[in-house]
Design a protein around this motif. Structure first.
Motif, PDB file in Angstrom:
ATOM      1  N   ASP A 183       3.360  -0.670  -4.957  1.00 53.79           N
ATOM      2  CA  ASP A 183       1.920  -0.586  -5.212  1.00 53.79           C
ATOM      3  C   ASP A 183       1.650   0.091  -6.559  1.00 53.79           C
ATOM      4  O   ASP A 183       0.819  -0.359  -7.342  1.00 53.79           O
ATOM      5  N   LYS A 224       0.880  -9.333  -5.729  1.00 55.68           N
ATOM      6  CA  LYS A 224       0.748  -8.084  -6.495  1.00 55.68           C
ATOM      7  C   LYS A 224       1.225  -8.295  -7.934  1.00 55.68           C
ATOM      8  O   LYS A 224       0.636  -7.787  -8.880  1.00 55.68           O
ATOM      9  N   GLY A 236      -3.859  -6.898 -11.600  1.00 56.98           N
ATOM     10  CA  GLY A 236      -2.631  -6.116 -11.533  1.00 56.98           C
ATOM     11  C   GLY A 236      -2.155  -5.617 -12.878  1.00 56.98           C
ATOM     12  O   GLY A 236      -2.729  -5.917 -13.930  1.00 56.98           O
TER      13      GLY A 236
END
Lengths: 428, 740
Positions: free
Chosen positions: B593, B661, B667
């Motif tokens: 993340d 992601k 992103g």
């Protein structure tokens, strides 16, 4: 006297240790073991190797009264009607008309019983033969089957679990290599087997990865790094194997797909057959949720619709292809449901008397084993425990149920602890 | 086979067999001389008759069952002498006894021939039958302990030495029981041992332990096989020493002739302490800041800063949650949420470990107000609490002793049920468990009465600790308080040792004892002095976990590289180099993340939560399931599986959730590609974020070339795609997956 000869064959019957076998035959006390006898041994081994198993896992605990043990005459029957089947004298619940047609291949057990009434413990028990225990990680039946009958050189995994069942048994003390390969949804390539940005992107990125790895600072001689890299290679091999086509159901003729029906479970059953054909040893397909604490009648009706046609289609299909004799199909869940309906029209957990169905793998169909009393509450004849069942499955698959594996602290654990084979379940 | 009449045999035996136990006290004047417990049982044990794989298993073997390794003499006596009488033993014609015919293979025996006819053991068994199967002989002493000598063997490769085992009895006598002892090597490849106690070292240097067991008593011999070309002592004297850990590890390495690896670079150290202390990777800015710090004590300063970070609490609480936190479907959402909060609070406040444990094992009150009380809602019976508490806080595994004598230890059922008696008076009021919701409130109380009884004798057990003395119980005192006092008393070294071992394993990749909570004599620490010293240090530091971590990561040993040298390439036990570990599931997902700049969202958690803040493993996450977290559906929950699997590899390669992601418009890759950064600056940014280091020249070149504009091509999309490709590739390498 027969000497035990270790002959190893791979899945296609190719002798791996042929020289050893020949030597043994020659040394076998001056030709006591003839060439023909040796070949007979080969055949036996080959047959054993070809055995496969499909478990249709009825997650949540299917009601026996709405499946294979209706009680139309008793209030506990909940108003579910019984229908006749292809076998005179055997009646099953009205929700399973297609299954009724293949009853000639099915052996029902109506006298299953255990003591475990909670989902996780009962599931663990039915799948491993043992209760959960902190010091021993008991392997699932599928792991034992893969370990004894599977061939490690296969591109495809030996133990495949289809559907999002709340089951987490696996290789246990047999090791992670015997964990099931989980396919969340039949009809698609297994999860993450294809790159979400397409194969081109995958190839482009892979080659960049290789270039960077060659330039990497990390010492490749390290054990962990090596293991990781070899795993990466195996995984890529599987992902790129032509056998992965077994997962594509649209390669089946329309007619066959139709026979299995539209449901997820149907697709799972079809996939199971395709995988077994490609050499997978153990496939579990789950259906559910059978945990009908509310509105039992309505919900079991839907569940039966979901399960009936695929189950019947699977048995007919296997039979037509000549695969049924060497594929044992087990229909079961973790327990049954209470004979009395609760105030919400549901049935609760009931392990004391429940049912399941066996077919193929030498099982003599068209018979019922065990009886319960008129109210469906107690087993009155031929009680069958979990160990009896698992031992019977091992017998059908020609496996050694008494093989012992050592737990972490050296305690020997048998594949099946106790129990007796239900001999009358088999032909001859 | 020749047949003798029994009188002849008896005469022969009395004349020639070596003295058995009772024979020293009596002299053949009609008194029985063979003791069942001291002579017969040891023979059965020595020949493996009562082993777990034979008649010692739960249902016995082919209808004949003995207690496991002979822990229950009465049971074994009944099995041999009373049950099926005339079949197993025959007083009328002793040598026709099934017992004797089976062991010599005269009749078919699944276990084969165990004892040679006419051997001493055979004769002793025969004499016992001839003498009329006495249960005891007169003035029979008890076995008090055994010793093995030598207890430390320093061997050359491919050498042979012999161990001797001596038994000591309550009447002060002793005898050589080597031939009736069983031996087991912890690592046969290094040093194998045969039934006569002869030790043969293998071709490789290393160390292991050999266990000698004689009738429930155990002794250990350490085997050490040093390297052939020992470096001179000056080399060890010159090694850097930051604290006592270094002294003790170097001392051990010196006995083995092994040299430690080089120490790591600042970048590797930084990545290590970030992962170990706060469970996350440094971001690019943090990397640059530390890598440009030129202060002498920059490493120690970094550790101090990290120990103050709020992420510390969640990372360490997450580990304890694995050990304590039950399934909310079974135990109730509110109770489990409270418990989770309680655990996190302990680490937020850096509660001293002894206080935390005391609060937990003596918890009372409502599960809706005191999270610690949920322990007693989850583990409701004294026996469940016994196995859990002894394993977690003492490193003693008692499950075996619940049903039979522990095969590798001194613990028996008496120990188990006396310990369980401390929990006999735990009371429950309110609503108990009612899965699948179990939402009710339950109050944990101290009941006025309550006992635990021994399953065989039915006797009500008095609370008693596993060893040493417990404080007297006051009439109105909660027995659990006495237990807590005993557990944390200075005499009980296990209490501190199991916890330091756990923390050591987290930081160093392997426990001094492995498994971490299995501290038994037969599973000795690889460096017992170090374990003891760490335990003492922890106690002196008033059980301050942050101080313990500071000490370990401040040692030079912690700062060693994982790259081996010539002498330590085979070392997997003595911390002569760092052992790589795959990142824990929560740490890995958190890193994903952070690097991609796209956070995973979890149900029942606030937006922006990190994976190690999740309050129950029931919160869905395919990533965490794939990379291993305990499954609270299982009771007991499964341990985390550290192995990599095909499914994990596929997940990293291809999982849509991770791909999204990488390629997200919002992103990091998109952001970097759209920025003004030059190609090699993007490369640097990615290496800092993913590997916590600067790229090498070669890596910088490959990356910059990939991202450089190409004439005639649409630049923007290409730059974005190649940034994503580079990010994906780095995230799929072992260097990212492992803590180096």
């Amino acid at each position: 006297m027969f000497r035990q000869v270790e002959v190893q064959l791979n899945r296609r019957g190719r002798v791996i240790h042929r020289r050893t076998a020949l030597k043994a035959a020659i040394a076998g006390a001056a030709g006591v073991l003839s060439w023909r006898q040796t070949m007979a041994l080969h055949a036996q081994e080959l047959r054993r190797r070809e055995m496969a198993c499909i478990v249709l896992w009825m997650q949540g605990g299917p009601s026996q009264f709405e499946t294979f043990s209706p009680l139309p005459e008793h209030p506990n029957g909940g108003g579910t009607k019984a229908i006749s089947t292809a076998v005179p004298g055997i009646q099953i619940a009205e929700g399973l008309p297609e299954t009724a047609k293949v009853m000639g291949d099915v052996c029902l057990i109506r006298s299953m019983n255990s003591k475990e009434g909670s989902h996780p413990r009962a599931t663990f028990l039915m799948q491993t033969g043992y209760l959960p225990n902190a010091s021993v990680k008991h392997p699932a039946l599928g792991a034992h089957v893969a370990q004894q009958l599977g061939s490690p050189e296969s591109d495809l995994p030996e133990f495949v679990r289809i559907g999002n069942a709340r089951v987490n048994t696996g290789g246990g003390l047999l090791g992670v290599q015997h964990n099931p390969f989980v396919v969340q949804q039949a009809g698609q390539r297994p999860q993450n087997a294809t790159h979400s940005d397409g194969e081109r992107a995958m190839r482009r990125r892979s080659s960049l990865l290789t270039r960077l790895e060659d330039a990497s600072l990390v010492d490749g001689a390290d054990q962990e790094t090596q293991a990781q890299q070899s795993l990466y290679a195996t995984t890529r091999r599987m992902a790129l194997s032509p056998k992965m086509a077994a997962f594509d159901l649209d390669q089946e003729p329309e007619r066959v797909r139709k026979a299995y029906g539209e449901s997820q479970f149907g697709a799972g059953c079809l996939l199971a057959r395709r995988l077994i054909e490609e050499g997978v040893t153990f496939v579990e397909v789950s259906a559910g949720n059978w945990d009908t604490h509310f509105d039992n009648a309505e919900r079991t009706k839907e569940l039966c619709e979901q399960v009936d046609r695929p189950y019947a289609a699977l048995l007919s299909d296997l039979k037509q292809r000549g695969m049924l004799e060497r594929t044992l199909v087990v229909w079961m869940g973790e327990f049954g449901r209470t004979p009395r309906l609760n105030p919400r029209g549901g049935r609760d957990h009931y392990p004391r008397a429940f049912n399941l169905a066996l077919a193929g793998g030498g099982i003599r169909g068209g018979q019922v084993i065990g009886k319960v009393d008129a109210s469906g509450s107690n087993v009155t004849d031929r009680p069958v425990g979990v160990s009896d069942l698992l031992r019977t499955v091992c017998h059908g698959l020609q496996m050694d149920a008494d093989r012992e594996h050592l737990s972490g602290i050296g305690r020997p654990i048998r594949v099946v602890d106790g129990g007796e084979v239900i001999q009358e379940a088999f032909t001859g | 086979m020749a047949r003798f009449c029994s009188a002849t045999i008896l005469a022969f035996l009395l004349a020639f067999t070596p003295a058995s136990f009772g024979a020293e006290a009596s002299d053949g004047n009609g008194q029985p001389t063979v003791s069942f417990e001291l002579d017969v049982q040891p023979i059965l044990t020595a020949h493996g008759c009562n082993a777990g794989a034979c008649h010692g298993k739960q249902r016995g073997q082919n209808g004949f069952q003995l207690s496991l390794l002979g822990f229950d003499s009465d049971f074994d006596y009944a099995a041999l002498a009373l049950n099926a009488r005339g079949r197993r033993v025959s007083a009328a014609s002793p040598e026709r006894s099934l017992l004797l015919r089976k062991v010599i293979g005269e009749v078919p025996h699944g276990g084969g021939i165990r004892i040679a006819p006419g051997s001493d053991d055979y004769n002793t068994l025969l004499r016992w039958v001839v003498e009329g199967l006495p249960r005891r002989v007169e003035n029979e002493p008890r076995l008090s302990r055994v010793e093995v000598s030598p207890s430390e063997l320093v061997m050359k490769p491919k050498e042979q030495r012999t161990l001797q085992v001596t038994a000591f009895y309550s009447d002060g006598t002793q005898r050589d029981v080597t031939l009736r002892s069983t031996f087991q090597s912890n690592l046969s490849a290094l040093a194998a041992v045969d039934r006569q106690g002869q030790v043969t070292s293998g071709p490789l240097p290393g160390e292991t332990a050999i266990m000698a067991r004689y009738m429930g008593e155990i002794a250990i011999a350490q085997v050490l096989i040093p390297l052939a070309n020992q470096p001179p002592p000056e080399v060890y004297a010159a090694l850097p020493r930051n604290n006592f850990i270094d002294d003790l590890v170097w001392k051990k390495l010196q006995t083995l002739g092994v040299l430690p690896s080089e120490s790591v670079s600042d970048a590797t150290y930084m990545r290590r302490v970030y992962i170990d202390i706060i469970g996350r990777l440094p971001d690019a800015e943090e990397c640059r800041e530390f890598l440009s710090d030129s202060r002498e004590d920059r490493r120690a300063l970094l550790v101090d800063r990290l120990l103050q970070r709020p992420e510390y609490a969640d990372h360490w609480a997450n580990k304890w949650a694995d050990l304590l936190r039950p399934n909310p479907y079974r135990v109730g959402i509110k109770a489990v949420l409270n418990y989770d909060n309680w655990i996190r609070d302990q680490f937020r406040r850096n509660r001293p470990y002894d206080e935390m444990v005391t609060d937990l094992v003596t918890a009372r009150g409502s599960t809706w107000h005191n999270g610690a009380a949920t322990l007693f809602r989850d583990r409701r019976e004294p026996d469940e609490l016994t196995t859990m508490v002894s394993q977690l806080f003492l490193g003693v595994r008692l499950e075996c002793a619940k049903c039979h004598h522990h095969p590798f230890e001194k613990w028996g059922q008496d120990h188990f049920y006396s310990f369980a008696a401390y929990f006999a008076r735990v009371g429950h009021k309110g609503t108990g468990l009612s899965p699948p919701i179990s939402g009710g409130e339950e109050i944990i109380t101290v009941a006025k009465s309550g006992t635990v009884s021994h399953p065989l004798t039915g006797e009500a057990m008095a609370p008693r600790p596993l060893f040493g003395d417990a404080p007297e119980l006051g009439p109105d005192q909660d027995p659990r308080e006495a237990l807590a006092d005993w557990m944390k008393s200075p005499e009980n070294v296990f209490f501190a040792q199991v916890q330091v071992n756990r923390v050591w394993a987290d930081l160093m990749g392997l426990g001094l004892v492995d498994p971490v909570d299995d501290l038994r004599m037969t599973n000795p620490a690889t460096n017992p002095e170090l374990l003891a010293a760490l335990g003492e240090h922890f106690r002196e530091a008033k059980f301050d976990q942050k101080e313990l971590i500071r000490t370990i990561v401040g040692s030079h040993v912690y700062q060693l590289s994982s790259i081996p040298n010539e002498t330590n390439v085979g070392d997997r036990l003595n911390f002569s180099r760092h052992y790589r570990q795959r990142l824990r599931a929560e740490v890995l997902l958190g890193a994903f993340d952070d690097i991609t700049g796209v956070r995973t969202s979890f149900s029942a958690m606030p937006v922006g939560s990190r994976p190690n803040q999740i309050w129950t493993h029931r919160v869905e996450s395919r990533f965490l399931d794939t990379f291993g977290r305990p499954d609270p559906n299982q009771d007991p929950p499964c341990e985390r599986v550290p192995d990599s699997t095909v499914t994990q590899t596929l997940h990293l390669m291809n999982a849509p959730a991770l791909q999204e992601k990488v390629v997200s418009d919002k992103g990091r890759a998109a952001e970097l590609a759209a920025s003004d950064l030059a190609p090699d600056e993007i490369v640097e940014e990615l290496y800092l974020r993913i590997y916590s280091r600067n790229p090498t020249e070669e890596e910088r070149e490959i990356g910059a070339k990939l991202l450089a504009p190409v004439e005639g091509e649409e630049d923007k999309a290409r730059r974005r795609r190649n940034t994503e490709d580079l990010m994906w590739a780095l995230l799929n390498t072992p260097e990212f997956l492992f803590k180096d």
